[in-house]
Design an enzyme around this catalytic site. Structure first.
Site, PDB file in Angstrom:
ATOM      1  N   LYS A   1      34.200 -25.211 121.172  1.00  0.00           N
ATOM      2  CA  LYS A   1      33.225 -24.218 120.712  1.00  0.00           C
ATOM      3  C   LYS A   1      31.801 -24.657 121.062  1.00  0.00           C
ATOM      4  O   LYS A   1      31.428 -25.800 120.825  1.00  0.00           O
ATOM      5  CB  LYS A   1      33.334 -24.040 119.184  1.00  0.00           C
ATOM      6  CG  LYS A   1      34.676 -23.494 118.738  1.00  0.00           C
ATOM      7  CD  LYS A   1      34.810 -22.015 119.033  1.00  0.00           C
ATOM      8  CE  LYS A   1      34.091 -21.172 118.023  1.00  0.00           C
ATOM      9  NZ  LYS A   1      34.900 -20.775 116.877  1.00  0.00           N
TER      10      LYS A   1
ATOM     11  N   TYR B   1      44.473 -13.298 129.460  1.00  0.00           N
ATOM     12  CA  TYR B   1      44.531 -14.737 129.705  1.00  0.00           C
ATOM     13  C   TYR B   1      45.837 -15.403 129.308  1.00  0.00           C
ATOM     14  O   TYR B   1      45.925 -16.614 129.295  1.00  0.00           O
ATOM     15  CB  TYR B   1      43.362 -15.427 129.014  1.00  0.00           C
ATOM     16  CG  TYR B   1      43.154 -14.981 127.572  1.00  0.00           C
ATOM     17  CD1 TYR B   1      44.099 -15.236 126.602  1.00  0.00           C
ATOM     18  CD2 TYR B   1      42.005 -14.272 127.211  1.00  0.00           C
ATOM     19  CE1 TYR B   1      43.916 -14.825 125.301  1.00  0.00           C
ATOM     20  CE2 TYR B   1      41.803 -13.859 125.911  1.00  0.00           C
ATOM     21  CZ  TYR B   1      42.765 -14.139 124.958  1.00  0.00           C
ATOM     22  OH  TYR B   1      42.590 -13.724 123.673  1.00  0.00           O
TER      23      TYR B   1
ATOM     24  N   CYS C   1       6.620   9.723 112.284  1.00  0.00           N
ATOM     25  CA  CYS C   1       5.292  10.308 112.205  1.00  0.00           C
ATOM     26  C   CYS C   1       5.339  11.562 113.066  1.00  0.00           C
ATOM     27  O   CYS C   1       5.679  11.492 114.249  1.00  0.00           O
ATOM     28  CB  CYS C   1       4.264   9.322 112.756  1.00  0.00           C
ATOM     29  SG  CYS C   1       2.672  10.095 113.099  1.00  0.00           S
TER      30      CYS C   1
ATOM     31  N   CYS D   1      -0.774  11.506 117.477  1.00  0.00           N
ATOM     32  CA  CYS D   1      -0.888  10.149 116.919  1.00  0.00           C
ATOM     33  C   CYS D   1      -1.152   9.181 118.068  1.00  0.00           C
ATOM     34  O   CYS D   1      -0.384   9.118 119.020  1.00  0.00           O
ATOM     35  CB  CYS D   1       0.404   9.790 116.193  1.00  0.00           C
ATOM     36  SG  CYS D   1       0.567   8.052 115.763  1.00  0.00           S
TER      37      CYS D   1
ATOM     38  N   CYS E   1      -1.969   6.501 112.413  1.00  0.00           N
ATOM     39  CA  CYS E   1      -2.886   7.637 112.303  1.00  0.00           C
ATOM     40  C   CYS E   1      -3.017   8.148 110.879  1.00  0.00           C
ATOM     41  O   CYS E   1      -3.703   9.143 110.632  1.00  0.00           O
ATOM     42  CB  CYS E   1      -2.432   8.768 113.221  1.00  0.00           C
ATOM     43  SG  CYS E   1      -0.919   9.573 112.639  1.00  0.00           S
TER      44      CYS E   1
ATOM     45  N   CYS F   1       1.679   7.105 108.222  1.00  0.00           N
ATOM     46  CA  CYS F   1       1.766   6.421 109.504  1.00  0.00           C
ATOM     47  C   CYS F   1       0.752   5.284 109.574  1.00  0.00           C
ATOM     48  O   CYS F   1      -0.445   5.509 109.350  1.00  0.00           O
ATOM     49  CB  CYS F   1       1.510   7.409 110.635  1.00  0.00           C
ATOM     50  SG  CYS F   1       1.408   6.611 112.244  1.00  0.00           S
TER      51      CYS F   1
ATOM     52  N   LYS G   1      36.043 -18.892 126.770  1.00  0.00           N
ATOM     53  CA  LYS G   1      36.586 -18.324 125.544  1.00  0.00           C
ATOM     54  C   LYS G   1      35.796 -17.048 125.275  1.00  0.00           C
ATOM     55  O   LYS G   1      34.610 -17.100 124.955  1.00  0.00           O
ATOM     56  CB  LYS G   1      36.436 -19.301 124.388  1.00  0.00           C
ATOM     57  CG  LYS G   1      37.028 -18.793 123.090  1.00  0.00           C
ATOM     58  CD  LYS G   1      36.988 -19.874 122.029  1.00  0.00           C
ATOM     59  CE  LYS G   1      37.696 -19.446 120.754  1.00  0.00           C
ATOM     60  NZ  LYS G   1      37.261 -18.160 120.213  1.00  0.00           N
TER      61      LYS G   1
HETATM   62  S1  IVH Z   1      44.670 -18.370 124.560  1.00  0.00           S
HETATM   63  C1  IVH Z   1      48.831 -18.538 122.577  1.00  0.00           C
HETATM   64  N1  IVH Z   1      42.495 -17.996 125.987  1.00  0.00           N
HETATM   65  O1  IVH Z   1      40.196 -16.921 120.805  1.00  0.00           O
HETATM   66  C2  IVH Z   1      47.598 -18.101 123.306  1.00  0.00           C
HETATM   67  N2  IVH Z   1      42.469 -17.274 123.723  1.00  0.00           N
HETATM   68  O2  IVH Z   1      39.809 -18.525 118.394  1.00  0.00           O
HETATM   69  C3  IVH Z   1      46.375 -18.316 122.506  1.00  0.00           C
HETATM   70  N3  IVH Z   1      40.377 -16.185 123.045  1.00  0.00           N
HETATM   71  O3  IVH Z   1      43.095 -15.872 119.151  1.00  0.00           O
HETATM   72  C4  IVH Z   1      45.169 -17.697 123.026  1.00  0.00           C
HETATM   73  N4  IVH Z   1      39.371 -16.355 124.998  1.00  0.00           N
HETATM   74  O4  IVH Z   1      41.809 -14.183 120.633  1.00  0.00           O
HETATM   75  C5  IVH Z   1      43.076 -17.846 124.783  1.00  0.00           C
HETATM   76  N5  IVH Z   1      40.667 -17.697 127.387  1.00  0.00           N
HETATM   77  C6  IVH Z   1      41.238 -17.542 126.204  1.00  0.00           C
HETATM   78  C7  IVH Z   1      40.584 -16.923 125.114  1.00  0.00           C
HETATM   79  C8  IVH Z   1      41.219 -16.812 123.880  1.00  0.00           C
HETATM   80  C9  IVH Z   1      39.272 -15.907 123.750  1.00  0.00           C
HETATM   81  C10 IVH Z   1      40.528 -15.825 121.626  1.00  0.00           C
HETATM   82  C11 IVH Z   1      41.921 -15.430 121.215  1.00  0.00           C
HETATM   83  C12 IVH Z   1      42.319 -16.426 120.146  1.00  0.00           C
HETATM   84  C13 IVH Z   1      40.992 -16.847 119.638  1.00  0.00           C
HETATM   85  C14 IVH Z   1      41.066 -18.184 118.914  1.00  0.00           C
END
Ligand code: IVH
Length: 692
Positions: free
Chosen positions: A349, A246, A461, A466, A446, A443, A135
């Site tokens: 996350k 992606y 300075c 210095c 110095c 400073c 992500k």
């Molecule tokens: S897929 C319908 N893939 O994370 C497609 N999103 O927190 C949905 N993001 O809005 C997105 N890496 O901006 C997807 N490998 C990844 C991603 C990704 C980062 C972002 C994206 C999304 C946000 C959500």
């Protein structure tokens, strides 16, 4: 994308174009475009450049010249079009063809089990195939390719309407200006992705900002998002954005913008997410293909998430989690969306890298240019593997902007390799005993008066003798990224300075060794090591010397640019500000500073003294590249924790001997150097048969 034969051919063509004095024909223009696009792909997507920066620049400027002479030969996807004039004023709002939804979040294995259960219910299956990919922590964008040409790039905005930032998107070299979709019967394609900034580029850029007295940007994500919305495309180019794509949108048309006629589902696309990413990568687009894994069922996904989190810092840019997607598009459609997010994907996350602490006091450090930097001392706080006790507050402006006081509770973030910083304070938690942060007038080293120059947020300075400035300058000259004089670190510089045997940079080469020996602090062996290290530094490349001189605003990258533009350091004396501004990424501020530096008599004297000491002032770079070290032409990749060297040190050693560092495992890799805790790279190399 490029077959082995294509690659060989394009490389040979590039070398041939570099050698000849151009014929100036349209054919040459077409060839130049091809080899430049290939070089961009090698550099930005494969992380494996095939040309030196100087060679690339030469090809690029030839193409520019020819196109200026023959505007009728310009095509909309010529690489020169990336050199855009910038956006006129505001960014026109554009409706997304398909709304840009966000993702649902998960934080642990239980969340993933729950999510999997729901997915299986919606899909009506006992087990699903999932794809897992990083992500990316940046700014999301949508690109539209129309008849194979990049038509526009749009920010996410509110998800329904974004802002058109096409000229800025065109500065991102990882994004091809054209790609072959028509072959597959696809006229228009909307692709989603993330604009990111590599951690190294982010640090470089922030270093530059701080040197200019500007507040550093908070983190790579803000930097990417802010940069996309800048009005000056030239400035965007300097920040070197990167991108990963992606997702291909081909679901229902956007009802909010019916004016956009959109082919509901382009035929000719693969049927799964995994295959689509490979398919896009094969057309030269940057995708997660290399980092992507497929799993039958959620168990493998969960194990992979845990493993990946431990090596989240291995990628060149920030990732804040993983995204898990149902692989099969037909199932994705069946599962559909809620109003906020697709049901077929979720974000896992990673643990936050923020923590709160208390700001106890502020100390003031003098740098080599005399800039005085406030440094916050906080109660020790443990953030993902590191205890933080001390943080730069950069300058007075930052302190004021963040409304910081001694005694405040502060939120601290440590994002990957980026240095930790104070995100904000919590004024609502104040008890009334907090004290304002008062900047010193003199400073701390110095006692000289501090001055604030008009264009700078920083106090300086201005006493050129210095002592702290002098020692800082010496340390910078000897540092790893400059002349790399190993045993001349902070401690020895200070010792020599205090003993009175080292007062300026050339003095490094005429140290009074008998006095040093007499001082008693050094054994024969350490004296010999130090002498050897100093001797070795005399043959360092010119860019290291230029960086080491400590010219204001000249960082490592600019030093390289300056070095490649001359054959001898003294050639820089002749350059005007105009000459310098013509160099890539050199602006008026840098140019002014360089001219100023070399006009000063004392600096010219320093150059003379260095030459007299036997320090190399010539640009040996080209000879060096061709001279063939013992590792000439061999490719290396270092992974895991090495026992004796830092990874960057090992890489520099290999490069110095002619080796080439690759960014990822591929069939081109000769040596994979494996430390402890090596992860996926090792597995992949085994799979590819690079090692067994
Ligand atoms: S897929 C319908 N893939 O994370 C497609 N999103 O927190 C949905 N993001 O809005 C997105 N890496 O901006 C997807 N490998 C990844 C991603 C990704 C980062 C972002 C994206 C999304 C946000 C959500």
């Amino acid at each position: 994308m490029y077959s082995n034969e294509d690659q060989k051919e394009l490389h040979t063509l590039a070398k041939a174009l570099l050698q000849q004095n151009g014929a100036g024909t349209q054919k040459e223009v077409i060839q130049l475009r091809k080899v430049i696009n290939y070089a961009d792909w090698r550099y930005y997507i494969e992380n494996d450049p095939n040309l030196s920066d100087a060679e690339y620049d030469r090809l690029f400027s030839t193409l520019k010249q020819l196109e200026t002479a023959h505007p009728e030969w310009v095509t909309p996807d010529s690489p020169t079009r990336r050199v855009a004039a910038g956006l006129s004023e505001r960014f026109p709002p554009v409706g997304h063809l398909v709304p840009m939804l966000s993702l649902d979040n998960t934080y642990n294995a239980d969340d993933l089990y729950d999510w999997d259960k729901k997915c299986r219910e919606f899909a009506g299956l006992d087990q699903l195939e999932y794809c897992v990919e990083p992500k990316y922590d940046g700014a999301s964008i949508s690109l539209v390719y129309d008849n194979d040409i990049l038509l526009r790039g749009i920010t996410r905005g509110d998800g329904i309407t974004g802002e058109e930032v096409t000229p800025n998107i065109m500065q991102i070299k990882a994004i091809p200006l054209s790609a072959r979709f028509a072959d597959a019967g696809i006229g228009q394609l909307e692709i989603r992705g993330e604009v990111v900034i590599n951690k190294k580029d982010f640090d470089d850029y922030n270093g530059q900002r701080v040197a200019e007295g500007l507040a550093p940007l908070a983190n790579p994500r803000n930097a990417a998002a802010g940069t996309l919305r800048m009005l000056d495309a030239g400035e965007v180019r300097k920040r070197r954005l990167n991108a990963i794509l992606y997702h291909v949108s081909y679901t229902a048309p956007n009802e909010a913008s019916p004016a956009n006629s959109y082919p509901v589902k382009p035929e000719g696309l693969p049927k799964t997410h995994f295959d689509t990413m490979q398919w896009l990568a094969a057309r030269g687009l940057p995708t997660p293909a290399k980092e992507m894994r497929r799993f039958e069922g959620i168990e493998g996904v969960i194990a992979y998430c845990a493993e990946f989190e431990t090596r989240r810092d291995d990628l060149p840019f920030e990732v804040d989690g993983l995204v898990i997607k149902v692989n099969n598009f037909e199932l994705q459609e069946k599962m559909g969306m809620t109003s906020h997010h697709p049901r077929w994907a979720t974000a896992y996350k990673f643990k936050a890298r923020q923590a709160t602490s208390t700001l106890r006091k502020v100390e003031y450090q003098v740098g080599r240019t005399g800039v005085v930097t406030p440094v916050a001392k906080i109660d020790p706080v443990y953030i993902s593997g590191v205890t933080v006790t001390s943080l730069s507050l950069f300058n007075e402006e930052v302190v004021r902007e963040k409304d910081l006081r001694i005694g405040d509770t502060v939120l601290v973030e440590r994002a990957g390799d980026v240095i930790p910083y104070v995100v904000k304070s919590f004024p609502e938690l104040r008890t009334g005993t907090e004290l304002p942060i008062v900047f010193p007038e003199f400073c701390p080293a110095c006692n000289g008066r501090l001055e604030k120059q008009e264009d700078l947020a920083a106090w300086r300075c201005i006493n050129s003798s210095c002592p702290v400035q002098l020692t800082e300058r010496l340390m910078h000259f000897a540092s790893k990224d400059a002349m790399d004089i190993r045993s001349l670190g902070a401690a020895n510089v200070k010792k020599f300075f205090d003993m009175g045997v080292l007062a300026d940079i050339p003095g490094i080469y005429s140290l009074n060794w008998s006095r040093i020996r007499e001082s008693g602090g050094f054994g024969e062996k350490s004296v010999a090591n130090l002498q050897q290290a100093i001797e070795n530094s005399k043959t360092q490349a010119l860019n290291r010397l230029i960086f080491g001189l400590g010219i204001r605003y000249v960082g490592e990258t600019t030093a390289k640019t300056l070095a490649t533009s001359v054959s001898h350091l003294r050639d820089l004396y002749e350059k005007t500000e105009e000459d310098l501004c013509a160099l890539p990424d050199v602006g008026p501020k840098v140019a002014h500073s360089v001219v100023d530096f070399f006009q000063l008599e004392e600096n010219r004297k320093m150059v003379d003294a260095l030459e007299a000491a036997g320090v190399n002032l010539k640009n040996l770079q080209r000879e060096e590249n061709q001279s063939g070290g013992s590792l000439e032409g061999k490719t290396f990749l270092f992974t895991g924790t090495l026992s004796r060297l830092k990874r960057s040190e090992a890489e520099a050693m290999a490069e110095k001997n002619g080796g080439v560092i690759l960014g990822s495992v591929s069939a081109k890799l000769n040596y994979l150097v494996v430390g402890s805790d090596a992860g996926s790279k090792l597995e992949k190399a085994k799979k590819l048969g690079t090692i067994s």
